[in-house]
Design a protein around this motif. Structure first.
Motif, PDB file in Angstrom:
ATOM      1  N   ASP A   1      63.884   7.998 109.455  1.00  0.00           N
ATOM      2  CA  ASP A   1      62.665   8.629 109.967  1.00  0.00           C
ATOM      3  C   ASP A   1      61.733   7.597 110.605  1.00  0.00           C
ATOM      4  N   SER A   2      62.296   6.869 111.553  1.00  0.00           N
ATOM      5  CA  SER A   2      61.537   5.803 112.217  1.00  0.00           C
ATOM      6  C   SER A   2      60.491   6.341 113.176  1.00  0.00           C
ATOM      7  N   GLY A   3      60.696   7.566 113.655  1.00  0.00           N
ATOM      8  CA  GLY A   3      59.779   8.121 114.642  1.00  0.00           C
ATOM      9  C   GLY A   3      60.280   7.977 116.061  1.00  0.00           C
TER      10      GLY A   3
ATOM     11  N   HIS B   1      60.056  -2.867 110.241  1.00  0.00           N
ATOM     12  CA  HIS B   1      60.305  -2.783 111.681  1.00  0.00           C
ATOM     13  C   HIS B   1      59.304  -1.843 112.355  1.00  0.00           C
ATOM     14  N   PHE B   2      59.009  -0.754 111.693  1.00  0.00           N
ATOM     15  CA  PHE B   2      58.170   0.275 112.306  1.00  0.00           C
ATOM     16  C   PHE B   2      56.815   0.347 111.607  1.00  0.00           C
ATOM     17  N   ILE B   3      55.781   0.184 112.399  1.00  0.00           N
ATOM     18  CA  ILE B   3      54.404   0.298 111.927  1.00  0.00           C
ATOM     19  C   ILE B   3      53.782   1.472 112.662  1.00  0.00           C
ATOM     20  N   ASP B   4      53.292   2.439 111.919  1.00  0.00           N
ATOM     21  CA  ASP B   4      52.772   3.671 112.529  1.00  0.00           C
ATOM     22  C   ASP B   4      53.832   4.286 113.444  1.00  0.00           C
ATOM     23  N   GLN B   5      55.092   4.167 112.991  1.00  0.00           N
ATOM     24  CA  GLN B   5      56.265   4.713 113.681  1.00  0.00           C
ATOM     25  C   GLN B   5      56.426   4.168 115.109  1.00  0.00           C
ATOM     26  N   LYS B   6      56.122   2.889 115.233  1.00  0.00           N
ATOM     27  CA  LYS B   6      56.374   2.196 116.494  1.00  0.00           C
ATOM     28  C   LYS B   6      56.806   0.768 116.172  1.00  0.00           C
ATOM     29  N   ASP B   7      57.818   0.287 116.885  1.00  0.00           N
ATOM     30  CA  ASP B   7      58.396  -1.029 116.650  1.00  0.00           C
ATOM     31  C   ASP B   7      57.717  -2.054 117.564  1.00  0.00           C
ATOM     32  N   PRO B   8      57.335  -3.237 117.039  1.00  0.00           N
ATOM     33  CA  PRO B   8      56.781  -4.289 117.897  1.00  0.00           C
ATOM     34  C   PRO B   8      57.683  -4.662 119.067  1.00  0.00           C
ATOM     35  N   TYR B   9      58.971  -4.341 118.956  1.00  0.00           N
ATOM     36  CA  TYR B   9      59.904  -4.565 120.064  1.00  0.00           C
ATOM     37  C   TYR B   9      59.478  -3.795 121.307  1.00  0.00           C
ATOM     38  N   ASP B  10      58.791  -2.677 121.109  1.00  0.00           N
ATOM     39  CA  ASP B  10      58.285  -1.848 122.207  1.00  0.00           C
ATOM     40  C   ASP B  10      56.991  -2.468 122.733  1.00  0.00           C
ATOM     41  N   PRO B  11      56.938  -2.876 124.002  1.00  0.00           N
ATOM     42  CA  PRO B  11      55.728  -3.524 124.541  1.00  0.00           C
ATOM     43  C   PRO B  11      54.455  -2.700 124.366  1.00  0.00           C
ATOM     44  N   THR B  12      54.571  -1.380 124.275  1.00  0.00           N
ATOM     45  CA  THR B  12      53.372  -0.551 124.111  1.00  0.00           C
ATOM     46  C   THR B  12      52.741  -0.755 122.734  1.00  0.00           C
TER      47      THR B  12
ATOM     48  N   GLY C   1      46.099  -1.901 123.803  1.00  0.00           N
ATOM     49  CA  GLY C   1      44.874  -1.305 123.284  1.00  0.00           C
ATOM     50  C   GLY C   1      44.255  -2.012 122.101  1.00  0.00           C
ATOM     51  N   LYS C   2      44.893  -3.085 121.601  1.00  0.00           N
ATOM     52  CA  LYS C   2      44.343  -3.843 120.479  1.00  0.00           C
ATOM     53  C   LYS C   2      44.545  -5.327 120.710  1.00  0.00           C
ATOM     54  N   THR C   3      43.728  -6.131 120.066  1.00  0.00           N
ATOM     55  CA  THR C   3      43.897  -7.570 120.170  1.00  0.00           C
ATOM     56  C   THR C   3      45.052  -8.021 119.280  1.00  0.00           C
ATOM     57  N   GLU C   4      45.567  -9.191 119.582  1.00  0.00           N
ATOM     58  CA  GLU C   4      46.630  -9.745 118.730  1.00  0.00           C
ATOM     59  C   GLU C   4      46.159  -9.853 117.286  1.00  0.00           C
ATOM     60  N   GLN C   5      44.936 -10.298 117.106  1.00  0.00           N
ATOM     61  CA  GLN C   5      44.402 -10.456 115.760  1.00  0.00           C
ATOM     62  C   GLN C   5      44.399  -9.130 115.005  1.00  0.00           C
ATOM     63  N   GLU C   6      43.964  -8.074 115.655  1.00  0.00           N
ATOM     64  CA  GLU C   6      43.949  -6.755 115.025  1.00  0.00           C
ATOM     65  C   GLU C   6      45.359  -6.300 114.664  1.00  0.00           C
ATOM     66  N   ILE C   7      46.298  -6.547 115.565  1.00  0.00           N
ATOM     67  CA  ILE C   7      47.676  -6.120 115.329  1.00  0.00           C
ATOM     68  C   ILE C   7      48.301  -6.897 114.185  1.00  0.00           C
ATOM     69  N   TYR C   8      48.120  -8.216 114.171  1.00  0.00           N
ATOM     70  CA  TYR C   8      48.689  -9.033 113.103  1.00  0.00           C
ATOM     71  C   TYR C   8      48.099  -8.647 111.749  1.00  0.00           C
ATOM     72  N   GLN C   9      46.802  -8.476 111.692  1.00  0.00           N
ATOM     73  CA  GLN C   9      46.155  -8.087 110.440  1.00  0.00           C
ATOM     74  C   GLN C   9      46.713  -6.758 109.933  1.00  0.00           C
ATOM     75  N   HIS C  10      46.826  -5.804 110.829  1.00  0.00           N
ATOM     76  CA  HIS C  10      47.318  -4.490 110.442  1.00  0.00           C
ATOM     77  C   HIS C  10      48.771  -4.577 109.970  1.00  0.00           C
ATOM     78  N   PHE C  11      49.578  -5.366 110.670  1.00  0.00           N
ATOM     79  CA  PHE C  11      50.979  -5.531 110.293  1.00  0.00           C
ATOM     80  C   PHE C  11      51.093  -6.080 108.871  1.00  0.00           C
ATOM     81  N   PHE C  12      50.320  -7.102 108.556  1.00  0.00           N
ATOM     82  CA  PHE C  12      50.395  -7.705 107.232  1.00  0.00           C
ATOM     83  C   PHE C  12      49.802  -6.788 106.158  1.00  0.00           C
ATOM     84  N   GLU C  13      48.769  -6.045 106.498  1.00  0.00           N
ATOM     85  CA  GLU C  13      48.189  -5.095 105.548  1.00  0.00           C
ATOM     86  C   GLU C  13      49.192  -4.001 105.184  1.00  0.00           C
TER      87      GLU C  13
END
Length: 269
Positions: A43-45, A108-119, A123-135
């Motif tokens: 159920d990766s999305g 692999h999937f955060i909010d049902q989207k893989d970082p492999y996907d450029p999208t 809409g977010k800064t790298e810092q926001e994305i990294y923080q969210h990924f680790f959280e």
């Protein structure tokens, strides 16, 4: 050569390499054992679910290969499970019925989207994305017990538009340390994944500073994998990694058999 415990084959949706080919490559490199760990992200999305294993086909095929190669190399059977909280019950039930040697738990999937996907980075800064990924990763390792080793902890950095140019362990220490402490508390291993070198990071996933910090905190269980999807990537940069792990304070590598950790003295490999 050190054993490779993160290998993909054509059973994974993103590999076309037969399992036999991967095993033969390990033999040619002088490995004593390996573990095949194909993807299962339930159920990766994704619109097309390409990362689902057919265990009824996968497990018998690997058991046959294990028997065939038993006099040449030890073939261990594993799986790389996609960790997601909304499928917690599914993962628990699945693992309770799986007869495998080793399970990698990966985000692999955060909010049902893989970082492999450029999208993923839009809409977010790298810092926001990294923080969210680790959280999100922390919540998963706290809540899920369906794995033996946490795969490529800072996986998200591989696909960042700037790679690791603006990334360091120290910049995200407050988010990463709780993950490491949780792994140690729960008796889970941390994976050293050498694919980071192939993605031009100049370091493994996670980076050396995280590996060192894990050891400083008392972590001893460290697994090693190339994340190879093709045979030339088997054992990628392992001779260098052996020295790096020793520098980080590790004396032993950890392998798994019947989901039980086995120490392998680095100096003797």
């Amino acid at each position: 050569m050190l054993p490779d415990f993160h290998i993909h084959t054509s059973f994974s949706g993103d590999s076309q390499t037969p399992a036999r080919t991967q095993i033969e490559q390990c033999i040619s490199l002088g490995m004593k054992e390996l573990c095949i760990t194909d993807h299962h992200d339930y159920d990766s999305g994704m619109e097309e679910e390409i990362f689902l294993l057919n265990f009824d086909t996968y497990l018998p095929a690997l058991h046959t290969l294990r028997q065939e190669y038993q006099n040449q190399i030890q073939v261990n059977i594993g799986v790389e499970l996609g960790l997601q909280l909304h499928v917690k019950d599914y993962l628990k039930d699945l693992v309770s019925s799986l007869e495998v040697d080793f399970i990698i738990g990966s985000c692999h999937f955060i909010d049902q989207k893989d970082p492999y996907d450029p999208t993923f980075f839009q809409g977010k800064t790298e810092q926001e994305i990294y923080q969210h990924f680790f959280e999100v990763t922390l919540k998963r390792v706290q809540s899920l017990d369906c794995f033996d080793s946490l795969g490529h902890l800072d996986y998200v950095v591989r696909y960042s538009p700037t790679k690791n140019q603006n990334y360091s362990y120290y910049a995200y220490q407050e988010y990463i340390d709780p993950i490491l402490k949780t792994l140690i508390q729960k008796g889970k291993a941390l994976e050293c994944n050498t694919a980071g070198f192939r993605y031009h990071l100049g370091q493994p996933n996670p980076c050396q500073d995280i590996l060192t910090r894990y050891r400083e905190l008392g972590g001893e269980l460290i697994t090693l994998g190339s994340d190879a999807h093709t045979s030339p990537h088997i054992g990628y940069n392992f001779p260098y990694i052996q020295s790096l792990l020793e520098t980080c304070g590790f004396r032993y590598l950890t392998t798994y058999h019947h989901r039980r950790p086995t120490p392998v003295l680095l100096e003797r490999v």
